[in-house]
Motif scaffolding. Structure first.
Motif, PDB file in Angstrom:
ATOM      1  N   PRO A  32       0.817  -1.203   0.000  1.00 46.13           N
ATOM      2  CA  PRO A  32       0.000   0.000   0.000  1.00 46.13           C
ATOM      3  C   PRO A  32       0.854   1.258   0.000  1.00 46.13           C
ATOM      4  O   PRO A  32       1.866   1.344   0.684  1.00 46.13           O
ATOM      5  N   ARG A  33       0.444   2.237  -0.798  1.00 46.16           N
ATOM      6  CA  ARG A  33       1.147   3.510  -0.843  1.00 46.16           C
ATOM      7  C   ARG A  33       0.101   4.616  -0.891  1.00 46.16           C
ATOM      8  O   ARG A  33      -1.052   4.374  -1.225  1.00 46.16           O
ATOM      9  N   PRO A  34       0.493   5.833  -0.579  1.00 38.16           N
ATOM     10  CA  PRO A  34      -0.485   6.920  -0.553  1.00 38.16           C
ATOM     11  C   PRO A  34      -1.171   7.096  -1.900  1.00 38.16           C
ATOM     12  O   PRO A  34      -0.529   7.028  -2.956  1.00 38.16           O
ATOM     13  N   ALA A  35      -2.479   7.323  -1.847  1.00 32.73           N
ATOM     14  CA  ALA A  35      -3.263   7.552  -3.052  1.00 32.73           C
ATOM     15  C   ALA A  35      -3.901   8.928  -2.969  1.00 32.73           C
ATOM     16  O   ALA A  35      -4.221   9.415  -1.881  1.00 32.73           O
ATOM     17  N   HIS A  36      -4.101   9.558  -4.126  1.00 29.38           N
ATOM     18  CA  HIS A  36      -4.705  10.893  -4.158  1.00 29.38           C
ATOM     19  C   HIS A  36      -6.216  10.839  -4.301  1.00 29.38           C
ATOM     20  O   HIS A  36      -6.888  11.851  -4.142  1.00 29.38           O
ATOM     21  N   GLY A  37      -6.740   9.648  -4.602  1.00 28.74           N
ATOM     22  CA  GLY A  37      -8.173   9.515  -4.794  1.00 28.74           C
ATOM     23  C   GLY A  37      -8.633   8.103  -4.512  1.00 28.74           C
ATOM     24  O   GLY A  37      -7.824   7.172  -4.391  1.00 28.74           O
ATOM     25  N   LEU A  38      -9.929   7.930  -4.377  1.00 31.21           N
ATOM     26  CA  LEU A  38     -10.528   6.633  -4.086  1.00 31.21           C
ATOM     27  C   LEU A  38     -11.785   6.466  -4.919  1.00 31.21           C
ATOM     28  O   LEU A  38     -12.449   7.451  -5.261  1.00 31.21           O
ATOM     29  N   SER A  39     -12.120   5.245  -5.229  1.00 35.93           N
ATOM     30  CA  SER A  39     -13.398   4.966  -5.878  1.00 35.93           C
ATOM     31  C   SER A  39     -13.866   3.585  -5.459  1.00 35.93           C
ATOM     32  O   SER A  39     -13.104   2.799  -4.906  1.00 35.93           O
ATOM     33  N   SER A  40     -15.105   3.289  -5.751  1.00 31.58           N
ATOM     34  CA  SER A  40     -15.678   2.023  -5.290  1.00 31.58           C
ATOM     35  C   SER A  40     -14.894   0.821  -5.778  1.00 31.58           C
ATOM     36  O   SER A  40     -14.668  -0.126  -5.036  1.00 31.58           O
ATOM     37  N   ALA A 121      -7.657  16.008   3.195  1.00 32.75           N
ATOM     38  CA  ALA A 121      -6.657  14.948   3.092  1.00 32.75           C
ATOM     39  C   ALA A 121      -5.875  15.110   1.791  1.00 32.75           C
ATOM     40  O   ALA A 121      -6.464  15.211   0.724  1.00 32.75           O
ATOM     41  N   ARG A 122      -4.557  15.120   1.884  1.00 27.34           N
ATOM     42  CA  ARG A 122      -3.738  15.186   0.668  1.00 27.34           C
ATOM     43  C   ARG A 122      -3.478  13.795   0.115  1.00 27.34           C
ATOM     44  O   ARG A 122      -3.163  13.634  -1.069  1.00 27.34           O
ATOM     45  N   ALA A 123      -3.590  12.772   0.968  1.00 27.97           N
ATOM     46  CA  ALA A 123      -3.347  11.397   0.545  1.00 27.97           C
ATOM     47  C   ALA A 123      -3.975  10.443   1.549  1.00 27.97           C
ATOM     48  O   ALA A 123      -4.292  10.825   2.684  1.00 27.97           O
ATOM     49  N   VAL A 124      -4.167   9.203   1.110  1.00 31.26           N
ATOM     50  CA  VAL A 124      -4.728   8.177   1.982  1.00 31.26           C
ATOM     51  C   VAL A 124      -4.036   6.862   1.696  1.00 31.26           C
ATOM     52  O   VAL A 124      -3.702   6.550   0.550  1.00 31.26           O
ATOM     53  N   GLU A 125      -3.781   6.103   2.747  1.00 30.10           N
ATOM     54  CA  GLU A 125      -3.203   4.769   2.611  1.00 30.10           C
ATOM     55  C   GLU A 125      -4.185   3.753   3.184  1.00 30.10           C
ATOM     56  O   GLU A 125      -4.823   4.000   4.215  1.00 30.10           O
ATOM     57  N   VAL A 126      -4.300   2.613   2.517  1.00 35.25           N
ATOM     58  CA  VAL A 126      -5.236   1.566   2.926  1.00 35.25           C
ATOM     59  C   VAL A 126      -4.457   0.326   3.345  1.00 35.25           C
ATOM     60  O   VAL A 126      -3.540  -0.110   2.647  1.00 35.25           O
ATOM     61  N   SER A 127      -4.830  -0.228   4.479  1.00 32.11           N
ATOM     62  CA  SER A 127      -4.131  -1.421   4.970  1.00 32.11           C
ATOM     63  C   SER A 127      -4.420  -2.619   4.086  1.00 32.11           C
ATOM     64  O   SER A 127      -5.361  -2.624   3.289  1.00 32.11           O
ATOM     65  N   GLU A 128      -3.609  -3.651   4.265  1.00 31.97           N
ATOM     66  CA  GLU A 128      -3.747  -4.840   3.447  1.00 31.97           C
ATOM     67  C   GLU A 128      -5.129  -5.482   3.567  1.00 31.97           C
ATOM     68  O   GLU A 128      -5.676  -5.999   2.602  1.00 31.97           O
TER      69      GLU A 128
END
Length: 620
Positions: A32-40, A121-128
């Motif tokens: 996992p690495r920082p992401a600038h966006g999310l979607s379903s 939020a400038r970025a988001v990281e999601v756990s495994e």
């Protein structure tokens, strides 16, 4: 649609709620690495270095005023009045526009079905395991008083909303287990195993409050004190129950972020309140407000012949609506004894002659609603597909046989206003339900007369309801209309103290866990929820889980279609009508991008005041 009960939806922070989330439940994020966006389902249109959304005008000028009525509500809002500026709790009638005063972690892109991009939020990281989301905040984020917006504020806000927020929020985020702030710039949000697919992004769009502000105030109180926010607007002048103005924050900290470029262009946004629809229209004609979405077909067809239209100062425009049309209809409260049998509910529905109503009252402008996902590919048609059957077969013992046949649709009438065949079928259904007929009065099996009170707060639907009531009388059911003031109306809805009421609920392009608030068993017993019909069915709950946890858009489509079949078979509402377009009437003082967003009107967020147009019509 027209005339429309007030639309219900969720608009939480400065960006409208997507009702979507980033990774399907159970998905694993490798390295996992920082992401600038999310979607379903992991797809994003815009890269990390995007400059602005494609549907905005980056050079839009600032200035002028946008004025309108409130046409869609969320939280505790009431379309006809307000008495509090706190819209995120159950108490009171919330004011329009308050979502514009708060920022959120992320916001919607209106040209994608469900994508979100970073704001606070400038970025988001999601756990495994997909159960921990770590949001990295922008250090420049500020509240309107100049104080820094920190992770502590975000964490405190999420906990407040879970513990004390309006049921439309608190019930949805029940599986958010914690929100922690290890430092000023990091928020760690954790979720329970089995959380719904859309929960993380629901959370990412919740409003952020000042923790310090609420240390000395009761979050649940109805209050007219402007709360401390961080969004593009702040509360200006107001007159309780009459109007509220939101003033643009000139030094808004996020004005130049890509998600805000070309947006929030008006110096002020004003919402006017009227308790009478005709009075509101006359006010618009006189120029008291300048933007109107028309929901009444008769008015659209015959009412726009006043001088300002003929002179070109008011312009009528029809824009396409690519979103699901929503569920507009008369909702039948199954908590009450007369309406517990679906055969009785179906008999009631057969007394509404849509074809006559559409031709005689609405100028043929509408199509009958059949589906809970009308105007979208989520609508069930024909017989169930193999994929739908895979979802329905395990529930077969608890489902009506018709679920496995052609999807139920309300029958067309002969257009006479009193279709004898349909009324005869209604009588037969009452008889099948064990009802009797004595002296022209239909009685329940225990002997109690069947009576229906149609509860409303606006007379606009009375011309449509009176013929419906006359037909109910022909099968022995006494119907009456009860119109109450807006506050009493909302209180009765919150307590489910009604027989039948009209309401339109809007659905997103990517529905998820929020549907439980309208159709889930838990919501049926939660005061203030959107489950007006009192739907409490284990099979529906199981399908709601399938919708909330769909791992792909294809899976989501099949799950929604299966759910649609079961809901339609329950006869929980008498569906009204819809139109796949927006009818707008505006005083010609606005500019808007030539190609607007696919999944929203974008007004007022991406429109602007055109000073040259305003001068031409004497409105500068």
């Amino acid at each position: 649609m027209s005339p429309a009960p007030t639309r219900r939806g969720l608009v939480l922070g400065a960006g409208a709620l997507a009702g979507a989330a980033c990774l399907p439940r159970g998905a694993r994020a490798q390295n996992p690495r920082p992401a600038h966006g999310l979607s379903s389902f992991g797809d994003l249109k815009y890269p990390a270095d995007f400059q602005n959304f494609d549907y905005v005008n980056p050079a839009a000028p600032h200035g002028g005023r946008f004025s309108a009525q409130l046409s869609a509500t969320f939280g505790n809002q009431n379309g006809n009045t307000f008495n509090t500026l706190n819209v995120y709790v159950l108490r009171g009638d919330g004011a329009a526009g308050m979502n514009l005063t708060f920022d959120s972690l992320m916001v919607r892109a209106l040209d994608e079905p469900d994508a979100l991009y970073g704001l606070v939020a400038r970025a988001v990281e999601v756990s495994e395991d997909g159960l921990t989301y770590t949001f990295r905040l922008r250090p420049q984020a500020r509240f309107h008083d100049g104080s820094r917006l920190t992770a502590r504020d975000v964490a405190a806000s999420l906990k407040l909303l879970k513990a004390k927020g309006h049921p439309e929020i608190s019930q949805v985020i029940a599986d958010m287990t914690d929100a922690a702030a290890p430092d000023e710039g990091t928020v760690i949000v954790t979720f329970a195993p089995g959380r719904s697919r859309d929960l993380p992004l629901f959370v990412a769009q919740l409003p952020i409050f000042s923790a310090a502000y609420y240390e000395t105030r009761d979050f649940e109180a109805a209050s007219l004190e402007p709360p401390l926010g961080s969004g593009p607007y702040q509360v200006g002048r107001l007159d309780v129950g009459r109007f509220i103005e939101l003033e643009r924050v000139r030094d808004y900290w996020a004005a130049d972020l890509p998600v805000n470029v070309g947006q929030n262009n008006f110096d002020s946004i004003r919402y006017e309140y009227f308790r009478d629809r005709q009075v509101a229209f006359e006010a618009f004609k006189s120029g008291a407000f300048t933007y109107r979405e028309e929901f009444t077909a008769r008015v659209w067809a015959t009412g726009y012949d006043f001088p300002a239209v003929k002179e070109g100062r008011v312009v009528q425009t029809t824009l396409p609506d690519a979103t699901p049309s929503g569920t507009q209809g008369w909702w039948i409260n199954t908590r009450r004894e007369p309406f517990r049998d679906p055969r009785v509910r179906e008999a009631i529905g057969l007394c509404f002659d849509f074809d006559w109503t559409n031709r005689n009252l609405m100028y043929g402008a509408y199509t009958r609603t059949a589906s809970y996902f009308e105007n979208s590919d989520l609508k069930a048609t024909g017989k169930p597909s193999a994929e739908e059957l895979a979802l329905l077969d395990p529930l077969r013992d608890g489902l009506p046989a018709e679920v496995f046949g052609e999807a139920w649709t309300p029958p067309a009438s002969d257009g006479s206003g009193q279709d004898r065949a349909l009324l005869s079928r209604a009588v037969a259904l009452l008889r099948e339900a064990g009802c009797t007929r004595e002296g022209g009065i239909a009685r329940l099996p225990g002997g109690k007369p069947i009576e229906i009170e149609f509860l409303d707060t606006d007379p606009a639907l009375e011309p449509h309801t009176h013929p419906f009531i006359r037909n109910l009388g022909l099968i022995g059911i006494k119907g009456t209309i009860r119109q109450v003031d807006p506050s009493q109306y909302q209180a009765r809805l919150n307590d489910f103290a009604f027989d039948v009421t009209s309401r339109r609920f809007t659905n997103g392009v990517t529905p998820g866990a929020e549907l439980r608030q309208a159709y889930g068993s838990r919501a049926a017993g939660t005061p203030g929820s959107n489950n007006l019909a009192g739907i409490a069915d284990p099979a529906i709950d199981a399908l709601l889980d399938k919708v909330a946890n769909a791992a792909s858009r294809q899976d989501l489509t099949h799950a929604c279609r299966a759910l649609d079949r079961v809901l339609r078979a329950g006869r929980y509402w008498v569906p009204m009508w819809y139109s796949g377009s927006h009818r707008l009437a505006v005083w010609d003082v606005y500019g808007r991008p030539a190609a607007g967003p696919r999944y929203g009107l974008g007004a007022p967020s991406i429109w602007w005041f055109d000073a040259d147009k305003a001068r031409r019509i004497g409105r500068n």
